[in-house]
Design an enzyme around this catalytic site. Sequence first.
Site, mmCIF file in Angstrom:
data_model
loop_
_atom_site.group_PDB
_atom_site.id
_atom_site.type_symbol
_atom_site.label_atom_id
_atom_site.label_comp_id
_atom_site.label_asym_id
_atom_site.label_seq_id
_atom_site.Cartn_x
_atom_site.Cartn_y
_atom_site.Cartn_z
ATOM 1 N N GLY A 549 9.679 -13.946 -1.948
ATOM 2 C CA GLY A 549 9.552 -14.688 -1.549
ATOM 3 C C GLY A 549 8.963 -16.274 -1.926
ATOM 4 N N GLY A 552 5.162 -14.581 -2.835
ATOM 5 C CA GLY A 552 5.090 -14.006 -4.558
ATOM 6 C C GLY A 552 5.832 -12.530 -3.585
ATOM 7 C CE LYS A 553 8.018 -9.748 -8.393
ATOM 8 N NZ LYS A 553 7.665 -8.327 -9.853
ATOM 9 C CB VAL A 554 6.630 -8.458 0.473
ATOM 10 C CG1 VAL A 554 6.366 -6.853 1.488
ATOM 11 C CG2 VAL A 554 6.423 -8.673 0.829
ATOM 12 C CG ASP A 665 8.519 -20.709 7.638
ATOM 13 O OD1 ASP A 665 7.539 -19.809 7.466
ATOM 14 O OD2 ASP A 665 9.368 -21.384 8.492
#
Length: 893
Positions: A549, A552-554, A665
């Site tokens: 996203g 950053g990264k998951v 959100d």
Amino acid sequence: MCKKDPSMSNSPKIRFSCLLFFLLQLLFSVGVDSFVYEAVENLAINCGSSGNSSNSGDSRIWIGDNESDGHFSLIEQKKDSVDGITTQFDSSVPKVPYYTARLSRSQFNYSFRVTEGQKFIRLHFFPFSYNNLDRSNSLFSVYAGPFTLLKDFNASLTADNDDDPRDFVFREYCINVDQGQMLNITFIPSPVHPDCYAFINGIEVVSMPSDLYYSKPSGEALKLVGHEGNPYTIYNNMALETVYRINVGGSQISPNEDTGMYRYWNDDNSSYLEQFFDSKNSTLQLPVNTWPKNYTLIPNYTAPDDVYITAISYGKNLNIKYNVTWNFKVDPQFIYMVRLHFCEISPSITEANQRVFWIFIAEMQAEERADVVAWTGHNLVPYYKDYAVIFDKLGSSKEQNLSIKLLPQQTQRAYDVILNGIEIFKVSDTETGNLAGSNPEPRLSPPQPMVPPTKRPKSSKAKTIVATIAGAGSGIIVISIICFLIFRRITRASDDNGKSKWTHISLVPSKSSKSHGSSLPSDLCRYFSLAEITAATNKFDDVFVVGIGGFGKVYKGYIDEGTTPVAIKRLKPDSQQGAREFATEIDMLSQLRHLHLVSLIGYCNDGNEMILVYDFMARGTLREHLYNSDNPPLSWKQRLEICLGAARGLHYLHTGANNNIIHRDVKTTNILLDEKWVAKVSDFGLSKVGPTGMSKSHISTVVKGSVGYLDPEYYKRQHLTLKSDVYSFGVVLLEVLCARPPILQAVAKPQASLVEWVRKCYKNGEIDRTVDHFLKGTIAPQCLNNYVDMALKCLLEDGNERPSMNDVVWGLEFTMQLQESMEGTVLGGSTKDMKKALLTNTVIVDVESDVLFTSTDESSTMSQASKMTTTSSKSQPLTAGMVFSELQDPTAR
């Protein structure tokens, strides 16, 4: 030249020697480049033009489609196509075939008379406002026989989002034509709007050798990476799309410089190559005078000479081991064929075991001992290896990285790695023949800064005073920050003797942040060292990435000696907003526990790293189970249960603590599903504490959120309320019903907006048009009407008229009862009892959470069973047992 001697004219040896001499002289005079493939068909169509044309750098003649030469014919459904001509060109755009175009609002197709065998089909598009037609309305599909090449293709959107600064779009495909068949290429405008049209600037049809990319009937199948013992075959009933073709270590190769098939080879630029090491020795090039090469293992038309005489080879220092990685963006819903070209061109490497390396494709091991000389028997021998790659489709991103990594092995005579060329092909779906992907998301232009009105310049004395004050203030702030960081470092160093621990932390915001550090309650959040996080993710290996996203990264990781799977969100360290969101999410989630909220396990805040650790949600996001994925569709009852769970989570945020919390959100990608399909609301980085006090109904704040979900009142007036979440959840309800995104970029109104489209259909009594086709006939009519009515009430323009999340929970429970009534599986009372309960405001027990809900507004007093309050962190520190929770065990993880 060999002269003829009459005395020896009949000698066969002399005749053979002369012939051999002439052949060798011819070979060395023209060089290896003369060995090209002679294509049976080599058709180049300049669409929308008459007569023949040529272009600089292209030796072929392009035929105008208005004057067919017998090799093809143009067939129009309504005879309403027109010739499009433009004279406004960028100098980098070739005039042929991009100067003219064939345009039509009706179906048209080109029919080619070709021989049997495999063919290249190349389509050229230059989106332009031909004949005053809006270029954004170029929305159409393209078919070649049974194959779908492009589906609802928007050429202008694709060109605008392409990294290529030129505006034309090029697509290349490989298909097989059976004996006696015609090759038909059909263009069909999208039916979503009467102004949609199809167009094409140029078409190429070029024959290719049958053994070039397709598997030979008796040949070796492709190696399926990550699935040992399961080879993969490219059959004639499949189609391929060329996604990337790279001359590694070399420059671009134009179609005219190819081996007779007019392929385009891109250069190996930095947008693909992840890292450059030892740049002085990064590329190799074989001197031309060392030719000819020895083509003994592959046909000499496989690739141009320039591919094999140039390479990337990292590292001449034997004491340092280098690796090199290329990253290519691909659509994960397809299978890919990857071809790697090799030629050992180093004169010092002539034996096996001198250059041995690993090959990883898509983070999976493809070769354990890659040794080019061992494969070919000698250096200067071109060779290639083919692989098939299947993605696991984890994560919500439409694109994933197909990485190619070369890693040297630790051998005594190691010369590190070498690679000469890369080709990547998308393989068509075996059942549908589909090759089409989705259109790219439009790039949003950043808002233009407001230019202040011209002011009278200040005097130099005033400037000096301001500068002095600013400098002194900045110095004090910098010194304070440095002292605080030193104190924090010393404090942490004294506490880091053990492994992870429960701790009371104080977050330090980024330097540019104006917010203060957020002091978190003790015994609620687990602290992880960076060493633990790197071990859990194998040093942040991309093979563990499950989502990407803007933050950053998951990663999917394993903690507690590999026994517990977790989701690890690693925020970008250079994000100023990320530091604030990081602190907000920890502050919020460490004090919230609910069955339908994602659980925060802990965090890591070492150096510039901002890392959050959550429970792992095995089934990913809700959106991944609605559209744009290969996941099986959810049943209507599953969707209702998921919506009900998410609504309960939001209801808890709005009413479960002394301070109401606005998520800000809410969207389908922020609703996660665990192994048992339980919905959990996630991502609290934008959350805000709601309005306090009887006289205040909103908080004023800058607009943040996601396009398509934003409350119009919030967007227009910057007034954020609890009802802003209700509006966003209403959009989620429509997504669940219709299985489509809130905004379709390339579609005209009202279909472009999901909310407007459903409103119009509901008003016209055509709500069935909007329902996901998979759900047709499975939803009770009363259930559908009740569901849509509730969703549209959530989407009312006036926030005061929208229901509360408490009412939404009740509405969904009633909708579930209506559905179960149709199926004859009513649980916990009849539909009549449920409706009576709703009308009389009777409390009904939710069996799943053991918490009582009422249909009263959030401002009213809740029942004792649901009013489980907690002491605010502002008044006194929280402990684990005091945290509001609907879990049986509210203690911290």
